[in-house]
Design a protein around this motif. Sequence first.
Motif, PDB file in Angstrom:
ATOM      1  N   ALA A 191      67.729 -23.695  24.449  1.00 22.77           N
ATOM      2  CA  ALA A 191      67.096 -23.540  23.137  1.00 22.77           C
ATOM      3  C   ALA A 191      66.090 -24.656  22.871  1.00 22.77           C
ATOM      4  O   ALA A 191      65.006 -24.422  22.315  1.00 22.77           O
ATOM      5  N   VAL A 192      66.432 -25.865  23.258  1.00 26.18           N
ATOM      6  CA  VAL A 192      65.542 -27.010  23.038  1.00 26.18           C
ATOM      7  C   VAL A 192      64.309 -26.922  23.924  1.00 26.18           C
ATOM      8  O   VAL A 192      63.176 -27.158  23.479  1.00 26.18           O
ATOM      9  N   ALA A 193      64.506 -26.577  25.199  1.00 25.62           N
ATOM     10  CA  ALA A 193      63.360 -26.453  26.102  1.00 25.62           C
ATOM     11  C   ALA A 193      62.397 -25.380  25.595  1.00 25.62           C
ATOM     12  O   ALA A 193      61.172 -25.563  25.622  1.00 25.62           O
ATOM     13  N   ALA A 194      62.941 -24.275  25.116  1.00 26.78           N
ATOM     14  CA  ALA A 194      62.099 -23.202  24.590  1.00 26.78           C
ATOM     15  C   ALA A 194      61.317 -23.671  23.365  1.00 26.78           C
ATOM     16  O   ALA A 194      60.138 -23.341  23.198  1.00 26.78           O
ATOM     17  N   GLU A 195      61.966 -24.450  22.510  1.00 26.31           N
ATOM     18  CA  GLU A 195      61.273 -24.940  21.317  1.00 26.31           C
ATOM     19  C   GLU A 195      60.140 -25.889  21.682  1.00 26.31           C
ATOM     20  O   GLU A 195      59.044 -25.817  21.120  1.00 26.31           O
ATOM     21  N   LEU A 196      60.374 -26.767  22.635  1.00 26.75           N
ATOM     22  CA  LEU A 196      59.314 -27.684  23.050  1.00 26.75           C
ATOM     23  C   LEU A 196      58.124 -26.921  23.636  1.00 26.75           C
ATOM     24  O   LEU A 196      56.967 -27.247  23.360  1.00 26.75           O
ATOM     25  N   LEU A 197      58.400 -25.918  24.455  1.00 27.88           N
ATOM     26  CA  LEU A 197      57.318 -25.122  25.029  1.00 27.88           C
ATOM     27  C   LEU A 197      56.559 -24.368  23.944  1.00 27.88           C
ATOM     28  O   LEU A 197      55.327 -24.255  23.990  1.00 27.88           O
ATOM     29  N   GLU A 198      57.280 -23.859  22.960  1.00 32.33           N
ATOM     30  CA  GLU A 198      56.653 -23.148  21.853  1.00 32.33           C
ATOM     31  C   GLU A 198      55.738 -24.084  21.064  1.00 32.33           C
ATOM     32  O   GLU A 198      54.585 -23.738  20.759  1.00 32.33           O
ATOM     33  N   ARG A 199      56.223 -25.276  20.759  1.00 34.90           N
ATOM     34  CA  ARG A 199      55.414 -26.252  20.023  1.00 34.90           C
ATOM     35  C   ARG A 199      54.200 -26.675  20.841  1.00 34.90           C
ATOM     36  O   ARG A 199      53.101 -26.820  20.317  1.00 34.90           O
ATOM     37  N   ARG A 200      54.414 -26.898  22.131  1.00 37.39           N
ATOM     38  CA  ARG A 200      53.305 -27.337  22.978  1.00 37.39           C
ATOM     39  C   ARG A 200      52.230 -26.260  23.079  1.00 37.39           C
ATOM     40  O   ARG A 200      51.039 -26.555  23.015  1.00 37.39           O
ATOM     41  N   SER A 201      52.644 -25.014  23.215  1.00 38.69           N
ATOM     42  CA  SER A 201      51.671 -23.922  23.299  1.00 38.69           C
ATOM     43  C   SER A 201      50.862 -23.809  22.016  1.00 38.69           C
ATOM     44  O   SER A 201      49.637 -23.608  22.051  1.00 38.69           O
ATOM     45  N   ALA A 202      51.530 -23.927  20.882  1.00 38.11           N
ATOM     46  CA  ALA A 202      50.826 -23.849  19.604  1.00 38.11           C
ATOM     47  C   ALA A 202      49.847 -25.008  19.452  1.00 38.11           C
ATOM     48  O   ALA A 202      48.716 -24.833  18.977  1.00 38.11           O
ATOM     49  N   ARG A 203      50.260 -26.186  19.886  1.00 35.12           N
ATOM     50  CA  ARG A 203      49.386 -27.361  19.795  1.00 35.12           C
ATOM     51  C   ARG A 203      48.174 -27.205  20.710  1.00 35.12           C
ATOM     52  O   ARG A 203      47.052 -27.544  20.340  1.00 35.12           O
ATOM     53  N   ALA A 204      48.401 -26.674  21.922  1.00 32.61           N
ATOM     54  CA  ALA A 204      47.298 -26.486  22.865  1.00 32.61           C
ATOM     55  C   ALA A 204      46.307 -25.462  22.328  1.00 32.61           C
ATOM     56  O   ALA A 204      45.088 -25.627  22.462  1.00 32.61           O
ATOM     57  N   ALA A 205      46.800 -24.387  21.712  1.00 36.45           N
ATOM     58  CA  ALA A 205      45.916 -23.368  21.146  1.00 36.45           C
ATOM     59  C   ALA A 205      45.084 -23.950  20.011  1.00 36.45           C
ATOM     60  O   ALA A 205      43.885 -23.667  19.881  1.00 36.45           O
ATOM     61  N   GLN A 206      45.704 -24.791  19.199  1.00 36.67           N
ATOM     62  CA  GLN A 206      44.985 -25.415  18.096  1.00 36.67           C
ATOM     63  C   GLN A 206      43.889 -26.339  18.613  1.00 36.67           C
ATOM     64  O   GLN A 206      42.756 -26.333  18.126  1.00 36.67           O
TER      65      GLN A 206
END
Length: 349
Positions: free
Chosen positions: A319-334
């Motif tokens: 769950a934590v790894a998935a959350e970090l990847l989700e946050r990182r993807s959103a940050r990269a898109a921004q």
Amino acid sequence: MHEWLDDLADLAAAGEPVVAVTVAAVRGSAPREPGARMIVSRAETAGTIGGGQLEYQCTRLAVGMLGANELPSLRRFPLGAAMGQCCGGIVEILFEPMDQGLPGWLAELRALHGQRLPAVLVTGIGECGGKAVVTRDGVRAPDADALPGPVLAAAQAALAPPHDCRLLDGYFVEPVVGSDFNIALFGAGHVGAAVAAALSPLDCNIRWIDSRRSIFRKLPPNVRAIEAEDPALEVAAMPPGSHYLVMTHSHALDFAIVERILARDDAAYCGLIGSLSKRRRFEKRLAAQGVAAERLARLTCPIGIPGIRGKKPAEIAVAVAAELLERRSARAAQRADELPANVRPFPQP
């Protein structure tokens, strides 16, 4: 992570003929991104370009090229009609037979990558031939003078974010840059160990920190362990844009670490293991010490993507790894949206 550098070097040093198979460009949906690579030898394959029929067919073609002394070539694969894959996109694959031992460009590139210095590998396709390694200091390959001006300019531009691969005028321009996904993991208990194991295969840099002596018995790959008398001081050692996970054996230590993370303006993520009641206690204490509400809002607690309620260490880790990847993807898109038009990712043909 660029494991293919070591895989290719080991096989080349052993005198094994190999074929490097690389995704050079993608149009539409595809299993992997440009730059994904596998190394094919007589005995094995290392790495992946996405699996399924595409990888199967490319492996067959590569085996037929082993020891054939062919020039690098580019082949196009429509995934829907030709492969029966529902991705439906079109992929351009670069095939590079190699049987000359350890090439100079590979030794140069491995040395630069080991020093965490960014570089761009330029591969000539077909009659263009040859390879060049481009750095901020110039070109380091013997045949580099033959690079056309636009290709050299594209290689130098790729040294800066977003570090995208590009096909250009018979050349494949490929950045080889260390990951900027930096993670500080505080706590080496059962959950910390599971989180380290879940994160280590990702393209990231992990600093795993604990105050207890001899707590680190077996390290996963891609992890640096730090025994620190005062783990909270390690917050200052992290670069801007880092991700922090706090799960030590002590609530007091958790608090000291979180306080230092929130004092920074550049943390991409501050995650604290625990319940909502733990979050409220921490927020109350931090507010009493003058921490502003906007800084308190940066704290994530509980951690992990919603919907996963299991409390086993491995379940929390996923769950934590998935959350970090989700946050990182959103940050990269921004960040990509904020780039000027002339430095946004190259469109693929």
